[in-house]
Design a protein around this motif. Sequence first.
Motif: not given
Length: 310
Positions: A18-22, A42-47, A287-291
């Motif tokens: 998961v890339p961050t600004i930091e 893993p929890d289904g959120h946009d990385a 998971k991708e289909m739900r997203a």
Amino acid sequence: MVRAVKWVNEVVEAAPYVPTIETLDKYNCDFCVHGDDIPLTPDGHDAYAEVKNGGRYKECKRTAGVSTTDLVGRMLLLTKTHHDRKNEAQLPRDKVEELRENPQARSPWTSVSQFLPTTQKIAQFAEGGSGPEPGDRIVYVSGAFDLFHVGHLDFLQRARQEGDYLIVGLHTDPVVNGYKGSNHPIMNIHERTLCVLACRHVSEVVIGAPYTVSEELMEHFNIDLVVHGRTNVIPDTEGHDPYKVPKGLGKYKQIDSGNDMTTTKIIERIIRNRLHFEARNKAKEEKEMRAFEALQKQVKSGQKMIEESS
């Protein structure tokens, strides 16, 4: 492998998923780029949510028909015996689909599609290439280069050290199938061409090169040296050594890349882990289909609000 891609300047090992600004600031990066599919945590959120919200994200369109999931499906097929030369039967594409996807959840990003090559796409991958300079020592290698891997990479790097300009001849799909059998090659000639073109050690690619290295071919490309690795040389259709001409001219050399990775080893590794890959791909596509469905609802909701306000 990534370091050998000609568009790559620097590699950060063990980078966070998961890339961050930091992270971007730490490596002096202005923005983060990803394809137009949605990478999920893993929890289904946009990385990529944080870098998107911070205005540090750019998106590029994925190459249609190219998918790791698809390649895994091609390798899995039905059984390990399908990769045995004793079994030449071809498996229909719908069987590949059955192995790699859940029929109840077909991801719009990783489903199998046909890769359609264009002159523009080849030109993009060949960008920056130029012909040999006067006096350059031209080296020629040929082969299948299927499922381009680190073994190929080390061999090409070693071959390039033999001269100044490296030409790679890619055999056609029927020729590769003739000496490898089963369902080889896993990747068609267009896919293999782009993989080899992306390697920084390669100067030029001959698409559909003849299996036998003839005197005419060597004269046409002004080849100074023909190089081959440690793999066995299969006689041509007439039972002759395909490297007879360069050997007779004293322009042949066998080299050892020092790497024993092969396409066969990769296929065997995938087949050994078949159940794991099937379960992973099924969960990934669900998971991708739900997203995707959630994203579509957001778009429709936004459109409805705009219509109501107008």
